[in-house]
Write a protein that holds these residues in place. Sequence first.
Motif, PDB file in Angstrom:
ATOM      1  N   LYS A 213       3.146  34.496  23.364  1.00 43.76           N
ATOM      2  CA  LYS A 213       4.573  33.921  23.308  1.00 43.76           C
ATOM      3  C   LYS A 213       5.537  34.093  24.552  1.00 43.76           C
ATOM      4  O   LYS A 213       6.322  33.482  25.045  1.00 43.76           O
ATOM      5  CB  LYS A 213       5.022  34.421  21.975  1.00 43.76           C
ATOM      6  N   ARG A 214       5.298  35.596  24.747  1.00 43.41           N
ATOM      7  CA  ARG A 214       6.174  35.849  25.938  1.00 43.41           C
ATOM      8  C   ARG A 214       5.818  35.244  27.106  1.00 43.41           C
ATOM      9  O   ARG A 214       6.416  34.995  28.105  1.00 43.41           O
ATOM     10  CB  ARG A 214       6.008  37.494  26.098  1.00 43.41           C
ATOM     11  N   ILE A 215       4.515  35.166  27.467  1.00 39.69           N
ATOM     12  CA  ILE A 215       3.981  34.435  28.662  1.00 39.69           C
ATOM     13  C   ILE A 215       4.581  33.018  28.631  1.00 39.69           C
ATOM     14  O   ILE A 215       5.039  32.507  29.834  1.00 39.69           O
ATOM     15  CB  ILE A 215       2.415  34.689  28.885  1.00 39.69           C
ATOM     16  N   TYR A 216       4.301  32.189  27.804  1.00 32.25           N
ATOM     17  CA  TYR A 216       4.607  31.025  27.462  1.00 32.25           C
ATOM     18  C   TYR A 216       6.121  30.725  27.767  1.00 32.25           C
ATOM     19  O   TYR A 216       6.536  29.811  28.485  1.00 32.25           O
ATOM     20  CB  TYR A 216       4.330  30.444  26.228  1.00 32.25           C
ATOM     21  N   GLN A 217       7.057  31.639  27.304  1.00 27.70           N
ATOM     22  CA  GLN A 217       8.142  31.446  27.190  1.00 27.70           C
ATOM     23  C   GLN A 217       8.877  31.685  28.668  1.00 27.70           C
ATOM     24  O   GLN A 217       9.708  30.853  29.332  1.00 27.70           O
ATOM     25  CB  GLN A 217       9.211  32.482  26.252  1.00 27.70           C
TER      26      GLN A 217
ATOM     27  N   LEU B 161      10.487  29.369  34.124  1.00 34.40           N
ATOM     28  CA  LEU B 161      10.372  29.203  35.559  1.00 34.40           C
ATOM     29  C   LEU B 161       9.986  27.874  36.005  1.00 34.40           C
ATOM     30  O   LEU B 161       9.680  27.682  37.163  1.00 34.40           O
ATOM     31  CB  LEU B 161       9.142  30.382  36.077  1.00 34.40           C
ATOM     32  N   ARG B 162       9.861  26.995  34.840  1.00 38.66           N
ATOM     33  CA  ARG B 162       9.477  25.531  35.002  1.00 38.66           C
ATOM     34  C   ARG B 162       8.111  25.399  35.755  1.00 38.66           C
ATOM     35  O   ARG B 162       8.019  24.695  36.924  1.00 38.66           O
ATOM     36  CB  ARG B 162      10.588  24.674  35.716  1.00 38.66           C
ATOM     37  N   MET B 163       7.218  26.176  35.518  1.00 31.48           N
ATOM     38  CA  MET B 163       5.760  26.129  36.243  1.00 31.48           C
ATOM     39  C   MET B 163       4.819  25.530  35.000  1.00 31.48           C
ATOM     40  O   MET B 163       5.101  25.628  33.843  1.00 31.48           O
ATOM     41  CB  MET B 163       5.318  27.527  36.387  1.00 31.48           C
ATOM     42  N   SER B 164       3.953  24.768  35.746  1.00 33.72           N
ATOM     43  CA  SER B 164       2.760  24.259  34.734  1.00 33.72           C
ATOM     44  C   SER B 164       1.776  25.368  34.353  1.00 33.72           C
ATOM     45  O   SER B 164       1.803  26.071  35.217  1.00 33.72           O
ATOM     46  CB  SER B 164       2.286  22.980  35.501  1.00 33.72           C
ATOM     47  N   ARG B 165       0.724  25.015  33.456  1.00 30.28           N
ATOM     48  CA  ARG B 165      -0.178  25.845  33.260  1.00 30.28           C
ATOM     49  C   ARG B 165      -1.121  25.831  34.200  1.00 30.28           C
ATOM     50  O   ARG B 165      -1.643  26.908  35.054  1.00 30.28           O
ATOM     51  CB  ARG B 165      -0.929  25.554  31.900  1.00 30.28           C
ATOM     52  N   GLU B 166      -1.192  24.885  35.241  1.00 26.84           N
ATOM     53  CA  GLU B 166      -1.985  24.640  36.278  1.00 26.84           C
ATOM     54  C   GLU B 166      -1.466  25.693  37.361  1.00 26.84           C
ATOM     55  O   GLU B 166      -2.505  25.967  38.238  1.00 26.84           O
ATOM     56  CB  GLU B 166      -2.294  23.319  36.622  1.00 26.84           C
TER      57      GLU B 166
ATOM     58  N   LEU C 235       4.787  35.811  37.121  1.00 24.30           N
ATOM     59  CA  LEU C 235       5.725  35.536  36.138  1.00 24.30           C
ATOM     60  C   LEU C 235       7.109  36.478  36.249  1.00 24.30           C
ATOM     61  O   LEU C 235       8.132  36.249  35.427  1.00 24.30           O
ATOM     62  CB  LEU C 235       5.408  35.536  34.540  1.00 24.30           C
ATOM     63  N   HIS C 236       7.051  37.421  37.186  1.00 29.96           N
ATOM     64  CA  HIS C 236       8.106  38.209  37.268  1.00 29.96           C
ATOM     65  C   HIS C 236       8.621  39.036  36.222  1.00 29.96           C
ATOM     66  O   HIS C 236       9.809  39.060  35.763  1.00 29.96           O
ATOM     67  CB  HIS C 236       9.509  37.711  37.789  1.00 29.96           C
ATOM     68  N   LEU C 237       7.532  39.533  35.289  1.00 24.72           N
ATOM     69  CA  LEU C 237       7.518  40.383  34.145  1.00 24.72           C
ATOM     70  C   LEU C 237       7.016  41.550  34.301  1.00 24.72           C
ATOM     71  O   LEU C 237       6.005  41.640  34.873  1.00 24.72           O
ATOM     72  CB  LEU C 237       7.348  39.753  33.038  1.00 24.72           C
ATOM     73  N   SER C 238       7.505  42.725  33.712  1.00 21.19           N
ATOM     74  CA  SER C 238       6.808  44.000  33.679  1.00 21.19           C
ATOM     75  C   SER C 238       5.630  43.939  32.730  1.00 21.19           C
ATOM     76  O   SER C 238       5.748  43.104  31.799  1.00 21.19           O
ATOM     77  CB  SER C 238       7.693  45.044  33.280  1.00 21.19           C
TER      78      SER C 238
END
Length: 110
Positions: free
Chosen positions: A10-14, A19-24, A59-62
């Motif tokens: 969920k955190r990754i998806y959000q 960031l308006r990135m696609s899965r690809e 994703l710029h997340l820790s």
Amino acid sequence: MCIDWKMVSKRIYQQRKKLRMSREEVAEKIGRVPSYYGDIERGTCGMSVDTLVALSNTLHLSVDYILYGAAEETDIYEQICRSLKNYDIRIQNRALSLMDFYLKQEVKTG
């Protein structure tokens, strides 16, 4: 401490959506096939440390936040560095110039 892979996903998806990135796009940046990244994002599988670190950078997340939802406690310098390191030097220099310009304007209008 147990990892809740559904919350990880969920955190990754959000963040990907933010960031308006696609899965690809994310899959390409982390060097994995889109179907594997999709499994991670759906919470149907775990991931290697290498993949976790690549996701953290992309994703710029820790890593703590991805795994446990721990509050981000990084300082602003680290956030700026993490954000810029995914770009080539030309774009980094342009971003630095824009930041300098903005800060000089703030001081003037203060």
